[in-house]
Design an enzyme around this catalytic site. Structure first.
Site, PDB file in Angstrom:
ATOM      1  N   GLU B  89       8.630 -41.806  55.599  1.00  0.00           N
ATOM      2  CA  GLU B  89       7.258 -42.297  55.443  1.00  0.00           C
ATOM      3  C   GLU B  89       6.964 -42.682  54.004  1.00  0.00           C
ATOM      4  O   GLU B  89       6.420 -43.736  53.722  1.00  0.00           O
ATOM      5  CB  GLU B  89       6.242 -41.230  55.854  1.00  0.00           C
ATOM      6  N   HIS B 158       0.246 -31.956  64.822  1.00  0.00           N
ATOM      7  CA  HIS B 158       0.170 -33.319  65.338  1.00  0.00           C
ATOM      8  C   HIS B 158      -1.247 -33.729  65.652  1.00  0.00           C
ATOM      9  O   HIS B 158      -1.464 -34.744  66.295  1.00  0.00           O
ATOM     10  CB  HIS B 158       0.963 -33.429  66.659  1.00  0.00           C
TER      11      HIS B 158
END
Lengths: 437, 366
Positions: B89, B158
Site C-alpha cells: 500500500e 477490517h
C-alpha cells in the site's frame, strides 16, 4: 557474507534441476539456468527447479509454475543421518500425522460450518499447507512464540490451542479463545503464546520480531534464563511489503532469535507471485540482509522439519535469524468467499498429488513405521475431536451484552470520568453495554 | 446484512411522497442501477474520456476487482491503464502520488480503507499537503477510493470508518456516496477534480440497486462537491447521515412518520468540505438535530456538525443535539456484539424521539 560462519543448513535433498523453460515468457526469464547455479558457495541453499505448466489454457503464461523436485521418493538425508536411515521415530511420525490430520479435518469442518451459516465474515483455510505448520511448530516449546496471519487456525491448533476453543471463537461464542471478540483472523492465546492472528499482511512480522527482541532482552538485560524463539509465518505476497524488509534488517542487525517462515503458496488472492515480484525467489532476500535464506519443499513435512530444526536451533543458540521459504500450495481459494477462478486447474491437480498428509502416510507405510490400523485410529480420534468441538461451540452461549465494553483497556479507567464525577467503569450499570452515545 | 429500503424512499428526489408508495408509481424514468455498476460506469467513462486516467490497486485487473468494481476494465483498457499491484500500500500509493505530481490522473484503489493506514504517510503528507507546501506549483489530481466502514462479521481490523480521520485534514476532499446517483456523480467529479479526493464507499452497499434517472446516465453527469442532499424533507427533526446510515435514517423516518414525527433526512455526500449551510438551514427550520454515523464517537463527524450548529444556529435549537455513532470499542467479531456496536434503526428512532422530547408516543404538536 556475514552469515557464512553460521550457515550449517542441512540440505535434505539433492537438487533435481531438470526443467524446461518457455522462452516466450518474459517472467520466467529470470529463472533461467545461469541464475540458479550461481549460489554463493558458503551458503548451502537448495535451489528449486521450475517447470512451466503444460496446460495450454488461454490465460497469460506467467501465472503458473510448478516445482518439479521430487518429494517422497527421497528418503535419506545427505549429511545429518547420524544413526538411522529414517528421519523420524514412530512416536514422532504419529504426532506429525495427527497434527496434520487435525489441521485438515478442522479446516474442512470450518468450510462446512461456513456454508451452513454458523461462521461468517472472512474465513481463510489452510488446506494443503499443513506440512509447514506441523513441521515447524511441533519443534517448539510451549514458551516459544508463534505469530501468524489471517490464515491462523492451524497454527493455533499446532501450537496447542484446543480445537474447542478455536471452533467456538469462529462461531463467535463466549467460550472461544478470544471470547468471540476476535474471530477467524485474530486468534490469540497467552497460555500457548500465540500472538495472533493479524488481518493485515506484514503486520505480524514486526510483532514477532518484537517477541524475539523480548527474548533476547530477557536473556541479556534481565539475566533470565530465556532461550525462547519466535516464529513468524506469512505468505509470498507479504514479501513485497516494506515491513518485511524492515524486520529482516533489524533481526539480522541485532541477531534476534526469530525464524521468518514464508509460506509461499504462489498466490496472493488472485495475484500470482511471479506477476507481483521482481525476483520470485524469496529465499534470496535473506542473504541480502545478512542471514541465511533457505528454500524447502513445503509439501513434505519431513523436509520442513529438518530445515526447521536447524533454523530454530540456530536461533536458540543466539546466532540470529533465518529466512525459510517453504514452497507450498493452498488447495482451496484465498478465503471461502473467493471464487478461485484464476488458478489453473492443472496446477491445482498437480499439487493435489503432493498432498502432505498422503505423503507422510506413504513414507511411514513404506518404512514400516506404523500400521494402517494405527493411522485409522488416529483419523477416527481426530474426527471425533472435531465433531465434539463443533457441538461444544454450537451449545456455547453468545457473548453477554456486558461483554461489549470489556477489555477495551487493561485499565478500564481509560473510559474516563463520567458525569457524576466518578470513573465510568465504577458505575455498576456501565458494563451493561450500550451502543448509544 | 439488513435490506436497505432507501431505494423505495425517493432516492431520486421525490422526497415528498408518502413513505408507503411503491416504486411502480414513478417507474418511467426509474431504471435501476447497483452501486457497483454506477462506480464501474463512472470509471469506464472517465478512463475513456481522458487517457491520463488510470486505475491502480490490488486485484483490480485479472481478478476483476476485489469487489468486482473494475470488472471488464482490464480487458478494455489493458494492463498499462489497469495496474495490478503487489501488496504494498505504502509503495503503490506513493507511486500514484508521484504520477499525479507529474501530470497523470491516478485512481488508487484500496481493498479497504483499513489497509490504507499503511499508506497514511503518502496520503496525508505527500498528497494532501503538497499543493500548499509548493505554493500551488504542484497539484495532485488523484483519487483514493475503496470500501470504508463495517462489513458483516469481518472483525476489528477490517471494519473501521475513516470519514472523521480524513475529514480533519486540510488539502483533502472527502466524498462519501450513498445511492447509485451519488456514486456515479461523485466519482466522476472526484476524477475530474484537480485536488486529492478520498472517496469512501461501503462494501455492503455495492450490491444495492437504486433507481436513477436518464440524466444520471449521461456521461457528463457530475455532482458538485461540497453540497449535501436532502433525501427526505420534514419539519420536526433533522437527521444527518452518510453512506449506509442514510438508508437506516430513511427507514427510521418512515417509522417515525407513523408516530407523527416528520423527519428531514440529509445525505451529507461530502465530509470535507462539509455542507454546513444546508445543515444549518435545515436545523433552523426544524430546530432539532440527530447526527448518525457508523464510526467511533469521539472526534467524529457528528461532533463536528454539533460544533458547527452550536456556532451558527445556537438560538434556533429547541433540544440538545443527539449523536448516534458506533460504540467506543474496536468492532467485535461475535454477531450479536457486532450488532450492538453499530447503529441500528431503533437507535436512530430513539434518538429522534429524545430530541423531540417524545420518549413516549404522542400526537405531533408542531
Amino acid at each position: 557474507m556475514a552469515c557464512s560462519a553460521t550457515a550449517q543448513i542441512i540440505q535434505p535433498l539433492s537438487i533435481n534441476s531438470a526443467r524446461s523453460v518457455d522462452n516466450s515468457d518474459a517472467c520466467t526469464k529470470t529463472l533461467s539456468p545461469s541464475s540458479f547455479l550461481g549460489s554463493t558457495p558458503r551458503i548451502n541453499k537448495k535451489l528449486f527447479a521450475v517447470n512451466k505448466s503444460i496446460s495450454p489454457l488461454a490465460r497469460r503464461p506467467t501465472t503458473v509454475f510448478a516445482v518439479s523436485s521430487d518429494v517422497v521418493k527421497e528418503k535419506k538425508l545427505k549429511s545429518n543421518s547420524s544413526l538411522s536411515n529414517l528421519l523420524i521415530t514412530k512416536k514422532e511420525g504419529l504426532e506429525l500425522y495427527e497434527d496434520m490430520y487435525l489441521g485438515r479435518a478442522f479446516e474442512d469442518m470450518c468450510a462446512q460450518m461456513y456454508y451452513r451459516g454458523k461462521m461468517f465474515g472472512f474465513v481463510h483455510l489452510y488446506n494443503g499447507q499443513e506440512a509447514v505448520s506441523t513441521g515447524f511448530i511441533k519443534l517448539l516449546k510451549k514458551e516459544d512464540y508463534v505469530v501468524s496471519t489471517y490464515r491462523d487456525h492451524v497454527h493455533s491448533l499446532s501450537k496447542g490451542v484446543p480445537a474447542r476453543e478455536v471452533m467456538s471463537e469462529l462461531f463467535g461464542k463466549t467460550t472461544g479463545c478470544c471470547r468471540g471478540q476476535g474471530g477467524s483472523m485474530h486468534m490469540f492465546s497467552k497460555e500457548h503464546n500465540v500472538l495472533g492472528g493479524f488481518a493485515f499482511i506484514g503486520e505480524g512480522i514486526p510483532v514477532a520480531t518484537g517477541a524475539a527482541f523480548t527474548s533476547k532482552y530477557k536473556r541479556e538485560v534481565l539475566k533470565e534464563d530465556c532461550d525462547e524463539v519466535a516464529l513468524a509465518f506469512f505468505g509470498d505476497g507479504t514479501c513485497n511489503n516494506g515491513q518485511f524488509f524492515e524486520c529482516l534488517n533489524m533481526a539480522a542487525l541485532w541477531k534476534l532469535p526469530i525464524v521468518f517462515v514464508v509460506e509461499n503458496n504462489l498466490w496472493a488472492i488472485g495475484m500470482s507471485h511471479v506477476r507481483a515480484t521482481s525476483d520470485p525467489q524469496i529465499w534470496k532476500k535473506g542473504p541480502a540482509f545478512g542471514m541465511p535464506g533457505i528454500h524447502v519443499d513445503g509439501m513434505d513435512v519431513l523436509k520442513v522439519r529438518e530445515v526447521a530444526k536447524e533454523a530454530i536451533d540456530r536461533a536458540r543458540r543466539g546466532e540470529g535469524p533465518t529466512l525459510v521459504e517453504c514452497e507450498t500450495y493452498r488447495f482451496r481459494g484465498h478465503s471461502l468467499a473467493d471464487p478461485d477462478e484464476l488458478r489453473d486447474p492443472a496446477e491445482k491437480a498437480h499439487y493435489a498429488t503432493r498432498d502432505p498428509i498422503t505423503a507422510l502416510k506413504k513414507y511411514m507405510a513404506e518404512n514400516k513405521l506404523v500400521s494402517e490400523a494405527e493411522l485409522k485410529a488416529i483419523d477416527k480420534k481426530i474426527d471425533e475431536l472435531v465433531e465434539d468441538a463443533v457441538e461444544f461451540a454450537d451449545k456455547s452461549p453468545v457473548p453477554a451484552r456486558s461483554q461489549l465494553l470489556e477489555n477495551v483497556f487493561a485499565d478500564p479507567r481509560g473510559f474516563g470520568i463520567g458525569p457524576n464525577g466518578k470513573y465510568r467503569c465504577e458505575d455498576p450499570k456501565f458494563t451493561e453495554g450500550t451502543a448509544q452515545v | 446484512m439488513l435490506r436497505i429500503l432507501g431505494k423505495k424512499l425517493g432516492a431520486t428526489g421525490f422526497t415528498a411522497l408518502p413513505a408507503g408508495l411503491a416504486l411502480r408509481s414513478y417507474s418511467s424514468s426509474a431504471k435501476q442501477m447497483t452501486i457497483r455498476e454506477a462506480l464501474k460506469s463512472a470509471l469506464d467513462e472517465e478512463m475513456a474520456a481522458d487517457q491520463s486516467v488510470f486505475l491502480m490497486g490490488e486485484e483490480v485487473g485479472e481478478y476483476q476487482g476485489a469487489y468486482k468494481i473494475s470488472k471488464g476494465l482490464l480487458q478494455k483498457y489493458g494492463p498499462e491503464r489497469v495496474v495490478d499491484t503487489p501488496i504494498t500500500e505504502s509503495g503503490f500509493t506513493g507511486i500514484g502520488v508521484g504520477a499525479a505530481f507529474y501530470g497523470l490522473r491516478p485512481v488508487v484503489e484500496f481493498m479497504t480503507f483499513n489497509f490504507a493506514m499503511q499508506a497514511m504517510d503518502q496520503i496525508i503528507n505527500s498528497a494532501s499537503k503538497t499543493n500548499y507546501m509548493s505554493s500551488g506549483n504542484i497539484s495532485m489530481p488523484i483519487v483514493f477510493r475503496g470500501p470504508n466502514g463495517a462489513a458483516a462479521g469481518v472483525g476489528a481490523q477490517h471494519s473501521q470508518c475513516y470519514a472523521a480521520w480524513y475529514g480533519s485534514c486540510p488539502g483533502l476532499k472527502v466524498l462519501i456516496p450513498y445511492s447509485s446517483e451519488d456514486a456515479r456523480g461523485l466519482l466522476k467529479a472526484a476524477i475530474r477534480d484537480p485536488d486529492p479526493v478520498v472517496f469512501l464507499e461501503n462494501e455492503l452497499l455495492y450490491g444495492e440497486a437504486f433507481p436513477i434517472s436518464a440524466e444520471v446516465l449521461d456521461s457528463g453527469f457530475c455532482i458538485p462537491i461540497g453540497k449535501a442532499k436532502i433525501e427526505r424533507e420534514g419539519k420536526h427533526v433533522t437527521i444527518t447521515a452518510f453512506s449506509k446510515m442514510v438508508g437506516f435514517s430513511l427507514k427510521a423516518a418512515e417509522i417515525l412518520a407513523k408516530d407523527g414525527i416528520d423527519a428531514e433526512v440529509i445525505n451529507l455526500r461530502s465530509i470535507r468540505p462539509l455542507d454546513r449551510s444546508t445543515i444549518n438551514a435545515s436545523v433552523r427550520k426544524t430546530n432539532r438535530l440527530v447526527t448518525v454515523e457508523e464510526g467511533f464517537p469521539q472526534h467524529g463527524v457528528g461532533a463536528e456538525i454539533c460544533a458547527s450548529i452550536v456556532e451558527d444556529s445556537f438560538g434556533y435549537l429547541d433540544a440538545p443535539i443527539e449523536r448516534i455513532t458506533g460504540a467506543d470499542v474496536p468492532l467485535p467479531y461475535a454477531a450479536n456484539l457486532e450488532r450492538m456496536a453499530l447503529p441500528q434503526v431503533e437507535d436512530i428512532i430513539r434518538a429522534a424521539k429524545r430530541a423531540c422530547y417524545r420518549s413516549l408516543p404522542m400526537a405531533a404538536t408542531a
